[in-house]
Design a protein around this motif. Structure first.
Motif, PDB file in Angstrom:
ATOM      1  N   LEU A 249      12.266  -4.928  -4.591  1.00  0.00           N
ATOM      2  CA  LEU A 249      11.538  -4.834  -3.323  1.00  0.00           C
ATOM      3  C   LEU A 249      10.181  -5.524  -3.426  1.00  0.00           C
ATOM      4  N   GLY A 250       9.495  -5.325  -4.544  1.00  0.00           N
ATOM      5  CA  GLY A 250       8.208  -5.983  -4.725  1.00  0.00           C
ATOM      6  C   GLY A 250       8.331  -7.492  -4.716  1.00  0.00           C
ATOM      7  N   ARG A 251       9.370  -7.990  -5.380  1.00  0.00           N
ATOM      8  CA  ARG A 251       9.619  -9.439  -5.397  1.00  0.00           C
ATOM      9  C   ARG A 251       9.906  -9.951  -3.989  1.00  0.00           C
ATOM     10  N   PHE A 252      10.753  -9.214  -3.274  1.00  0.00           N
ATOM     11  CA  PHE A 252      11.169  -9.625  -1.936  1.00  0.00           C
ATOM     12  C   PHE A 252       9.979  -9.651  -0.972  1.00  0.00           C
ATOM     13  N   LEU A 253       9.118  -8.643  -1.088  1.00  0.00           N
ATOM     14  CA  LEU A 253       7.999  -8.494  -0.156  1.00  0.00           C
ATOM     15  C   LEU A 253       6.720  -9.174  -0.634  1.00  0.00           C
ATOM     16  N   GLY A 254       6.696  -9.569  -1.899  1.00  0.00           N
ATOM     17  CA  GLY A 254       5.491 -10.201  -2.432  1.00  0.00           C
ATOM     18  C   GLY A 254       4.364  -9.220  -2.666  1.00  0.00           C
ATOM     19  N   VAL A 255       4.704  -7.997  -3.093  1.00  0.00           N
ATOM     20  CA  VAL A 255       3.697  -6.972  -3.375  1.00  0.00           C
ATOM     21  C   VAL A 255       3.968  -6.377  -4.753  1.00  0.00           C
ATOM     22  N   LEU A 256       3.012  -5.609  -5.268  1.00  0.00           N
ATOM     23  CA  LEU A 256       3.188  -4.962  -6.561  1.00  0.00           C
ATOM     24  C   LEU A 256       4.212  -3.836  -6.448  1.00  0.00           C
ATOM     25  N   PRO A 257       5.171  -3.763  -7.372  1.00  0.00           N
ATOM     26  CA  PRO A 257       6.185  -2.690  -7.309  1.00  0.00           C
ATOM     27  C   PRO A 257       5.580  -1.296  -7.268  1.00  0.00           C
ATOM     28  N   LYS A 258       4.507  -1.088  -7.999  1.00  0.00           N
ATOM     29  CA  LYS A 258       3.900   0.240  -8.056  1.00  0.00           C
ATOM     30  C   LYS A 258       3.227   0.639  -6.744  1.00  0.00           C
TER      31      LYS A 258
END
Length: 235
Positions: free
Chosen positions: A78-87
């Motif tokens: 999800l972080g990769r897809f959205l371009g945000v930090l996973p945490k």
């Protein structure tokens, strides 16, 4: 290796390190959670306190580790897809138990996950509804009593014309697509929506009748994952 389906609405990835495809298109990833190449994407330090607490509640270490890998991988993809930090991602559940991103998350999308022991699949869409289900073929299991709960006599008769090995695969395909649609609709596995999507319609989709599901795109694929044959359905 990424592969865009002929319909053009979905990209399939067989490794979590594959970057999301550009544009507003749905994607699915599938992998073996025991594959050493996958483990670097399963860092438990990205998990929230409630996820770590739930992980600690498992009686067996094997189940704890698989849970951690699934949750960490969910955050990574999800972080990769959205371009945000996973945490930075926060999760909530609907009243029917469907997980989704909380309004407080830095970005939004739709997603669905599924697993069968060490086999994991996740589908993500920028908008709309999406559901994924993965089922591992276990030849020693008799699935026909399960089919008898949902198929009418005509469908059961069609099933009987198939060789026994093909019968198991056909039932698994039916069940997997049924679960993917349930997840996508938000009803969840426990509250199947046969009134909204009758079993007969789902059976027609996988039995060669080539009947579309109104309002839905769907695809099924067989993959060899972790030394096992598994069917993945995305709706």
């Amino acid at each position: 290796m990424s592969e865009q389906t002929p319909s053009g609405w979905l990209v399939c990835n067989s490794f979590p390190g594959e970057a999301p495809a550009p544009g507003r298109i749905a994607q699915v990833w599938h992998c073996d959670l025991d594959d050493p190449r996958v483990l670097p994407f399963c860092d438990e330090t990205v998990l929230a306190a409630d996820e770590l607490e739930r992980a600690a509640s498992f009686q067996f270490e094997r189940h704890r580790q698989l849970f951690i890998r699934r949750r960490a991988l969910r955050r990574f993809l999800l972080g990769r897809f959205l371009g945000v930090l996973p945490k930075s991602l926060c999760f909530v559940e609907t009243s029917l138990g469907k997980p989704q991103l909380a309004p407080s998350s830095p970005a939004q999308c739709e997603f669905s996950t599924s697993h069968s022991e060490n086999v994991f699949a996740m589908a993500i869409a920028p908008e709309g509804k999406i559901g994924v289900d993965v089922e591992v073929l276990r030849p020693e299991m008799n699935l026909e009593p399960v089919a008898a709960l949902y198929l009418d006599w005509q469908q059961a008769a069609q099933l009987e014309t198939l060789p026994e090995s093909d019968r198991q695969r056909q039932i698994l395909r039916f069940w997997s697509l049924r679960e993917a649609l349930a997840k996508a609709s938000g009803h969840g596995i426990a509250r199947q929506h046969d009134g909204e999507m009758p079993a007969a319609s789902i059976w027609d989709c996988i039995s060669g009748a080539d009947k579309p599901l109104p309002g839905w795109n769907w695809i099924q694929q067989w993959h060899r994952i972790g030394g096992q044959d598994a069917v993945i359905s995305i709706a």
